[in-house]
Write an enzyme that holds these catalytic residues in place. Structure first.
Site, mmCIF file in Angstrom:
data_model
loop_
_atom_site.group_PDB
_atom_site.id
_atom_site.type_symbol
_atom_site.label_atom_id
_atom_site.label_comp_id
_atom_site.label_asym_id
_atom_site.label_seq_id
_atom_site.Cartn_x
_atom_site.Cartn_y
_atom_site.Cartn_z
ATOM 1 N N ARG A 1 4.211 -0.378 -4.644
ATOM 2 C CA ARG A 1 3.590 -0.790 -3.642
ATOM 3 C C ARG A 1 2.778 -1.754 -3.135
ATOM 4 O O ARG A 1 2.152 -1.817 -2.568
ATOM 5 C CB ARG A 1 3.446 0.650 -2.809
ATOM 6 C CG ARG A 1 4.902 1.152 -2.467
ATOM 7 C CD ARG A 1 4.882 2.063 -1.277
ATOM 8 N NE ARG A 1 4.515 1.618 0.419
ATOM 9 C CZ ARG A 1 5.701 1.738 0.625
ATOM 10 N NH1 ARG A 1 7.040 1.484 0.444
ATOM 11 N NH2 ARG A 1 5.720 1.218 1.808
ATOM 12 N N LYS B 1 12.260 -15.977 -9.990
ATOM 13 C CA LYS B 1 12.365 -14.199 -11.226
ATOM 14 C C LYS B 1 11.463 -15.194 -12.344
ATOM 15 O O LYS B 1 10.131 -14.172 -12.373
ATOM 16 C CB LYS B 1 13.466 -14.747 -12.077
ATOM 17 C CG LYS B 1 14.030 -13.989 -10.808
ATOM 18 C CD LYS B 1 14.171 -12.307 -10.110
ATOM 19 C CE LYS B 1 13.509 -12.382 -9.128
ATOM 20 N NZ LYS B 1 14.254 -11.768 -8.093
ATOM 21 N N LYS C 1 5.715 -4.530 -4.248
ATOM 22 C CA LYS C 1 7.675 -4.621 -3.888
ATOM 23 C C LYS C 1 8.125 -4.688 -2.626
ATOM 24 O O LYS C 1 9.009 -4.880 -2.129
ATOM 25 C CB LYS C 1 7.424 -3.629 -3.678
ATOM 26 C CG LYS C 1 9.178 -2.652 -4.522
ATOM 27 C CD LYS C 1 10.268 -4.041 -5.985
ATOM 28 C CE LYS C 1 11.646 -3.691 -5.259
ATOM 29 N NZ LYS C 1 12.322 -4.775 -6.177
ATOM 30 N N CYS D 1 0.532 -0.686 -0.054
ATOM 31 C CA CYS D 1 0.055 0.286 -0.468
ATOM 32 C C CYS D 1 1.068 1.218 -0.156
ATOM 33 O O CYS D 1 2.105 1.418 0.414
ATOM 34 C CB CYS D 1 -0.659 0.244 1.209
ATOM 35 S SG CYS D 1 -2.248 -1.305 1.522
ATOM 36 N N TRP E 1 -2.901 -2.721 -1.969
ATOM 37 C CA TRP E 1 -2.292 -4.301 -2.077
ATOM 38 C C TRP E 1 -3.750 -4.386 -1.034
ATOM 39 O O TRP E 1 -3.250 -4.587 0.048
ATOM 40 C CB TRP E 1 -1.363 -4.741 -1.081
ATOM 41 C CG TRP E 1 -0.892 -5.884 -2.145
ATOM 42 C CD1 TRP E 1 -0.724 -6.686 -2.833
ATOM 43 C CD2 TRP E 1 -0.358 -6.954 -1.231
ATOM 44 N NE1 TRP E 1 0.042 -7.924 -3.173
ATOM 45 C CE2 TRP E 1 -0.461 -7.971 -1.867
ATOM 46 C CE3 TRP E 1 -1.072 -6.770 0.343
ATOM 47 C CZ2 TRP E 1 -0.372 -8.863 -1.027
ATOM 48 C CZ3 TRP E 1 -1.101 -8.391 1.767
ATOM 49 C CH2 TRP E 1 -0.639 -9.596 0.202
ATOM 50 N N GLY F 1 -0.983 -0.876 6.309
ATOM 51 C CA GLY F 1 -0.909 -1.657 7.552
ATOM 52 C C GLY F 1 -1.700 -2.767 7.622
ATOM 53 O O GLY F 1 -2.903 -2.922 6.999
ATOM 54 N N GLU G 1 7.834 -15.032 -10.259
ATOM 55 C CA GLU G 1 6.844 -14.273 -9.765
ATOM 56 C C GLU G 1 6.657 -13.499 -11.242
ATOM 57 O O GLU G 1 5.552 -13.027 -10.841
ATOM 58 C CB GLU G 1 7.827 -13.626 -8.741
ATOM 59 C CG GLU G 1 8.938 -13.465 -9.255
ATOM 60 C CD GLU G 1 9.613 -11.962 -8.383
ATOM 61 O OE1 GLU G 1 8.876 -11.444 -7.598
ATOM 62 O OE2 GLU G 1 10.352 -12.075 -8.000
#
Ligand code: M6R
Length: 612
Positions: free
Chosen positions: A27, A489, A607, A2, A73, A100, A492
């Protein structure tokens, strides 16, 4: 996870918020939203990427110079318009964005529901909005700021929040506990964000908020206090970041740009730490703690994902050359498994973002038990960097692609320097070997450059395998972690199921997967494991697996057996992971590209993983 952005000043807030959200999109990109204070608090939010929010608000009233924004997210509640942030309290007094998790949200929600408060979303954030409003209505609470502070004393969990109040529209209130928030200081204006990327365009003067801080911002004033209402300590620092660092330049994706930056980021990471004239390694951040490190009984290295793979490389290096026992742990396991740690242990936390919740919690736990805590982080001023006793920054620059590439090679560079220095200090290697290692490290950037020049060949091979359903990555010794990293890698960013294995373990299970459809990527170098790897690959060949081999220019065994080759320059085995990983990064990139995947923002990922 987020991203939060906020602005209070004279400028057009909409463009600051949207640009900020675009920079923070790495993010989280499930949904995005903004709130602008202009004759009331106007909230616009939409499922999907920031671009969808932009189309949605095109016809709306977006005037104003105070506002907040969020890119999500999802944790609590599916990604949809309703669950997107900002969230509004029941009676519309408060609008807030949150990064959070409010762990006791169910309990708080039940309690507030019993008191008559109504909820419209599945999120923990709406609970916080209503909790603030609940306290705001209490007689003894005389301001929005006080309502925020009182509510936060009831909350268990992690948060970075920014709050606007309908009754005090000239004010922005922010608070941090566990999720990062940076305040940017301009002339008659303030910025707020989860990291400095939305701020750098306007000011280089920032304050990294501490856990427990509450900031009350108006156009011309800033008050920083604690949740308990006492004065907070803070430091104004200068940003070491330029707007150019945040651009893709001529590259199609951030990931590709970051792969190609590696010759520079590796040399930036060792520059100033290797003194070629004196043939010495100096890690400035560790100077005061070397005595404790050299006296350590063991070194425990913690991290997640790619950072955990870098830790595994270090385990091989430190044990082989410095002869100190090393344990590598997933931070998420370590923090809960009641490990035996104490004085005499050194715990090294590795993290690109410096914000990974599991790594942060694990290091705090080890710190409480008396271990010396070292950090290897990329983001300056990040939570993990600030929690450690000492550490070394990787100088990889901002990494925006969700798949970590240059951060991995920068971490391995620091860890390799650390291992060599420790071995030398403990007199486990002689001066000649130490100097040879330094030379080998100094040669790495040019060798990486030569691998990058071979990208058209890697692209060609990727084309052959882009339809694969599964893939196996094999390596031994220093190159076992590289096999794991190569597999990570691929999975994902291309969503191909890929497994990394120690080549010697293959016959204990994964060999059952091998048939003429399976690509088997083998990572090799001219090291003591080479002959063993060749034998393992014979077993794959016998079962008609498609062998893609990373080999050195001098190889004359595997190249005969492989269907496809990625050739790399020769090096000492101790630094071979820095070279062998590069073709695997490009291979994954090109496959994902050919499959039409969103390379920089793969599905379900973010990320910076600030939730556990
Ligand atoms: O920021 P950190 O290094 O602590 O992040 C750890 C992992 O989340 C990260 O490496 C993740 O696995 C990457 N997406 C891998 O490419």
């Amino acid at each position: 996870m987020c991203g939060i952005v906020g602005y209070i000043g004279e400028k057009n807030v909409y463009s600051i918020l949207v640009k900020g959200l675009q920079r923070l999109e790495y993010r989280g990109y499930d949904s995005a939203g903004i709130c602008i204070a202009n004759s009331g608090l106007k909230v616009y939010k939409k499922k999907g990427k920031v671009s969808e929010l932009e189309s949605f608000v095109a016809s709306k009233d977006i005037h104003g110079s105070i506002g907040i924004g969020h890119t999500r997210w999802a944790t609590h509640g599916e990604p949809n318009d309703l669950n997107a942030h900002p969230h509004t309290s029941m009676n519309g007094h408060f609008v807030l964005v949150h990064n959070g998790i409010i762990e006791n949200y169910a309990e708080l929600k039940k309690d507030l529901s019993e008191k008559g408060m109504v909820f419209h979303t599945d999120t923990d954030t709406e609970v916080l909005a209503n909790l603030i409003e609940y306290y705001y209505q209490q007689e003894e609470v005389d301001s929005a700021e006080m309502a925020v502070r009182v509510a936060l004393t009831k909350v268990v969990g992690a948060y970075g929040i920014v709050v606007l109040c309908n009754d005090e529209p000239e004010k922005m209130i922010a608070a941090r506990m566990g999720s990062p928030l940076v305040i940017g200081i301009g002339q008659g204006e303030y910025f707020l964000a989860s990291d400095a990327s939305p701020i750098v365009e306007y000011t280089d003067s920032v304050i990294y908020m501490n856990d427990g801080d509450v900031a009350i911002l108006e156009k011309n004033s800033m008050l920083l206090k604690t949740v308990e209402n006492s004065a907070a300590n803070f430091k104004v620092t200068k940003l070491d970041l330029s707007i150019g660092d945040l651009d893709k330049g001529d590259f199609e994706h951030y990931m590709l740009k970051e792969i190609f930056e590696q010759p520079k980021t590796i040399s930036d990471t060792y520059r100033g730490r290797i003194n070629p004239e004196k043939n010495d390694i100096v890690l400035g951040g560790l100077i005061d703690v070397w005595d404790q490190i050299t006296a350590a009984n063991r070194i425990i290295i913690i991290g997640c994902g790619t950072s955990w793979h870098a830790a595994l490389v270090a385990e091989y290096l430190i044990e082989e050359y410095a002869r100190v026992p090393v344990e590598v742990e997933y931070a998420s396991e370590f923090r809960y498994r009641k490990p035996i740690i104490g004085k005499g242990d050194v715990v090294v936390a590795i993290s690109q973002s410096g914000e990974t919740a599991d790594t942060l919690a694990a290091l705090k736990m080890a710190k409480e038990k008396g271990a010396l805590i070292l950090g290897i982080c990329n983001v300056v001023g990040s939570s993990i960097a600030r929690e450690t006793d000492a550490g070394v920054y990787t100088h990889a620059g901002t990494e925006i692609g969700v798949a970590s590439t240059k951060a991995f090679t920068a971490q391995v560079t620091v860890l390799t320097l650390f291992a060599f220095k420790l071995a030398h200090k403990k007199e486990k290697i002689d001066q000649q070997t130490y100097e040879l290692f330094i030379e080998e490290m100094l040669a790495i950037p040019d060798k990486v450059q030569s691998i990058l020049l071979g990208h058209p060949k890697i692209k060609e091979v990727a084309e052959k395998y882009s339809e694969a359903i599964n893939a196996l990555y094999l390596g031994r010794g220093y190159l076992f972690p590289v096999a794991l990293e190569g597999a990570l890698k691929l999975k994902e960013i291309s969503y191909i199921h890929a497994e990394g294995y120690a080549a010697g373990e293959m016959k204990h299970g994964p060999i059952a997967l091998v048939d003429d459809n399976l690509p088997v990527v083998v990572v090799s170098a001219q090291d003591s494991y080479y002959e063993k790897v060749v034998s393992n690959i014979q077993e794959v060949k016998a079962r008609k697996g498609n062998i893609i081999a990373v080999v050195t220019e001098e190889d004359n065994g595997l190249r005969e057996m492989a269907n496809d080759l990625f050739e790399i320059p020769c090096s000492h085995p101790a630094v071979a992971s820095l070279l062998t990983v590069v073709p695997l990064q490009l291979f994954a990139y090109y496959i994902a590209l050919m499959r039409g995947c969103d390379v920089d923002q793969p599905r379900n990922l973010a990320k910076s993983v600030t939730v556990e």
